[in-house]
Design a protein around this motif. Structure first.
Motif, short mmCIF file in Angstrom:
data_model
loop_
_atom_site.label_atom_id
_atom_site.label_comp_id
_atom_site.label_asym_id
_atom_site.label_seq_id
_atom_site.Cartn_x
_atom_site.Cartn_y
_atom_site.Cartn_z
N THR A 40 13.08 38.31 30.74
CA THR A 40 14.19 38.24 31.71
C THR A 40 14.61 36.78 31.86
O THR A 40 13.75 35.91 31.94
N ASP A 42 17.34 34.86 34.51
CA ASP A 42 18.37 35.11 35.52
C ASP A 42 18.94 33.82 36.05
O ASP A 42 18.38 32.74 35.83
N SER A 66 11.37 34.30 32.09
CA SER A 66 10.03 34.91 32.07
C SER A 66 9.09 34.18 31.10
O SER A 66 7.88 34.36 31.16
N GLU A 108 22.01 38.26 34.99
CA GLU A 108 20.73 38.23 34.31
C GLU A 108 20.79 38.88 32.95
O GLU A 108 21.69 39.68 32.67
N ARG A 110 18.24 40.91 30.35
CA ARG A 110 16.93 41.56 30.24
C ARG A 110 16.84 42.28 28.92
O ARG A 110 17.83 42.88 28.49
#
Lengths: 211, 208
Positions: A40, A42, A66, A108, A110
Motif C-alpha cells: 500500500t 497512500d 508499506s 492510495e 493497493r
C-alpha cells in the motif's frame, strides 16, 4: 533500496481497472515472477489554513509506504521533504488548526507485490475517495543505486511485460546532476508516486469503475 | 534483498495519547557533583549517559490564538543521529493534589531536513540554546541534569555562554493518560534528592 521507477499504466482497450491488473498479473506469472504479499502507498493532503500574509496556500502531503511501515514522509511539491516516524501523523492532528486534512483528496494505491530475480514489481489500483482512478506500476531493481548504470536493463525488463508503454527515466533522477540515488530512504520513490497521484487527481473518474 | 524481518517491530505508540509527567528544579554548580553522586547511587545505570544537544524552538503564528510551539533537538555528540521533534501540550489543570505537572507530549524522530521543512511549513525559529549534561534512569523514571547555554551567534553552537550558575534538573516519565500512580512514584523519588535539589511542579505559563 535500489533504483525505482513508478509509472501510470493506461487501461487495456475495452477492459476495466481490475481486468487490466489481472492481465498484468498473468503476464508477470508467465515470466516466472513470484507473488510476495501485498503493498500500500497512500497520500494525504493538508491545506495550510489562514496564513496572515495572504500568499497562496501551499499543499503539504503526508505519505506512507508499506515497504517502510514505521516511517512517514512529508513533502511539499517541489520543496523540501521530511522523513519521520509514525508519530508525525499524531503531530498533524495536533496541528489541525493550522493544517487541515483534505479528506476527500486521500489517494492510495493497493495491490500485489511480485519478485522476479533482482526485481520487485508492484502493481496497484489507484483509488481516490473509493473510486478507482487508474493503475500504478512500480519496478525496483534492488542491487543497484545508480540509475544511469541500470536504466537500460530496467527498460528492457519493463518492456517484457508492459509492452511499448514504458516510461521515460523518472525526472527525479534526470534532474539530479549526477543522477545518484539516495539509498537511505524511499524519498525518490515517494516523489514519483506523488507526481503520479497529482496527475490521477486531476483526471476524470473512469466510467463504471466505482468499487 | 529479502523482506525485512517483522520480529523487530518497535513500539508503535502513534495513536496512544502519551502524557509527560514532569517535576523540575535547579542545582547550583557547587552542589552539582554531590547531586550526580547521589543520582549514581539511586539510579539503574551506574554511569550516566552524557549528552550535548542543540535545541531550536519554533513558533507558528496563526491569525488568532496562541502560536503553535515545537521543539527541534539535535545531538552535537552524534551528528548523524536523527533530529528529535517534540510537541508539548498545555499543562492539565485537573487535580490540584496531583504531585507532577501533566501535559500531552508527541515525540517524532525526523530526518536532517527538519529545519528547512519547518520553515516551509511557516514555522519561524524563536530562540535556541545548547544543553549539556547527564541522563539517569530508574525504571520508567528519567532524570536529566543539564547545563543550559545561550548561543551567542545564531546557529553557531561553538560560541556559547552559560545561562546561569546552576543546572536544570528534570524528573520525568512518559505514560499513557490517566496513570496517576506515576506522580506518586515521582514524588517519593524527589523526596530522596532533598535537600540537594527541590523538585517541584512548575507551571511554565507563570514564567512566560
Amino acid at each position: 533500496m535500489g533504483v525505482t521507477c513508478v509509472c501510470q499504466l493506461p487501461l487495456a482497450e475495452g477492459k476495466s481497472v481490475q481486468q487490466t491488473i489481472d492481465l498484468l498479473h498473468k503476464k508477470l506469472e508467465q515470466l516466472g515472477a513470484v507473488k510476495q504479499g501485498s503493498f500500500t502507498v497512500d497520500c494525504e493532503t493538508y491545506h495550510a489554513t489562514g496564513n496572515a500574509s495572504g500568499q497562496p496556500t501551499k499543499l503539504l502531503y503526508v505519505m506512507h509506504n508499506s515497504e517502510t511501515p514505521l516511517s512517514c514522509i512529508a513533502l511539499f511539491e517541489g520543496g523540501p521533504c521530511l522523513t519521520a516516524d509514525g508519530n508525525f501523523d499524531v503531530l498533524m492532528i495536533k496541528l489541525k488548526s493550522h493544517f487541515q486534512n483534505a479528506k476527500g483528496h486521500k489517494v492510495e494505491s493497493r495491490g500485489s507485490r511480485y519478485r522476479y530475480c533482482d526485481f520487485l514489481i508492484k502493481v496497484g489500483a489507484v483509488t481516490m475517495s473509493s473510486s478507482a482512478r487508474g493503475i500504478s506500476v512500480e519496478v525496483e531493481y534492488c542491487p543497484c543505486v545508480v540509475p544511469g548504470d541500470c536504466w537500460n536493463l530496467m527498460k528492457e525488463f519493463m518492456q517484457s511485460f508492459l509492452g511499448p508503454s514504458i516510461p521515460e527515466l523518472p525526472s527525479v533522477f534526470s534532474s539530479k546532476p549526477e543522477g545518484l540515488y539516495a539509498p537511505v530512504d524511499c524519498v525518490d520513490t515517494m516523489t514519483q508516486y506523488l507526481e503520479m497521484f497529482s496527475k490521477v487527481r486531476k483526471q476524470q473518474v473512469l466510467p463504471g469503475t466505482t468499487r | 534483498m529479502e523482506a525485512p524481518p517483522v520480529s523487530v517491530m518497535p513500539v508503535t505508540g502513534g495513536t496512544i495519547n502519551m502524557m509527560e509527567y514532569l517535576l523540575q528544579g535547579s542545582v547550583l554548580d557547587q552542589a552539582l557533583e554531590s547531586l550526580l553522586h547521589r543520582l549514581r547511587g539511586l539510579c539503574d545505570n551506574m554511569e550516566p549517559e552524557l549528552f550535548a544537544d542543540h535545541e531550536l524552538v519554533y513558533l507558528l503564528k496563526g491569525q488568532q490564538g496562541n502560536p503553535f510551539l515545537l521543539r527541534a533537538r539535535r545531538s552535537l555528540s552524534h551528528p548523524t543521529a536523527p533530529w528529535h521533534l517534540r510537541y508539548l501540550g498545555q499543562p492539565e489543570v485537573g487535580d490540584k493534589s496531583r504531585h507532577a505537572l501533566v501535559r500531552n507530549c508527541v515525540d517524532v524522530a525526523a530526518s536532517h531536513s527538519l529545519p528547512d521543512f519547518l520553515n516551509e511549513m511557516g514555522f519561524r525559529m524563536d530562540h535556541e540554546f545548547v544543553a549539556k549534561g547527564h541522563i539517569f534512569r530508574r525504571g520508567a523514571l528519567k532524570v536529566v541534569v543539564s547545563k543550559l547555554s545561550r548561543v551567542l551567534v545564531p546557529g553557531n553552537t561553538d560560541n556559547t555562554e552559560p545561562l546561569s550558575l546552576s543546572s536544570l534538573v528534570e524528573l520525568s516519565v512518559l505514560a499513557p493518560a490517566g496513570q496517576d500512580t506515576m506522580s506518586e512514584e515521582m514524588r517519593s523519588f524527589a523526596e530522596q534528592l532533598k535537600p540537594l535539589v527541590h523538585l517541584e511542579k512548575i507551571d511554565p505559563k507563570r514564567h512566560m
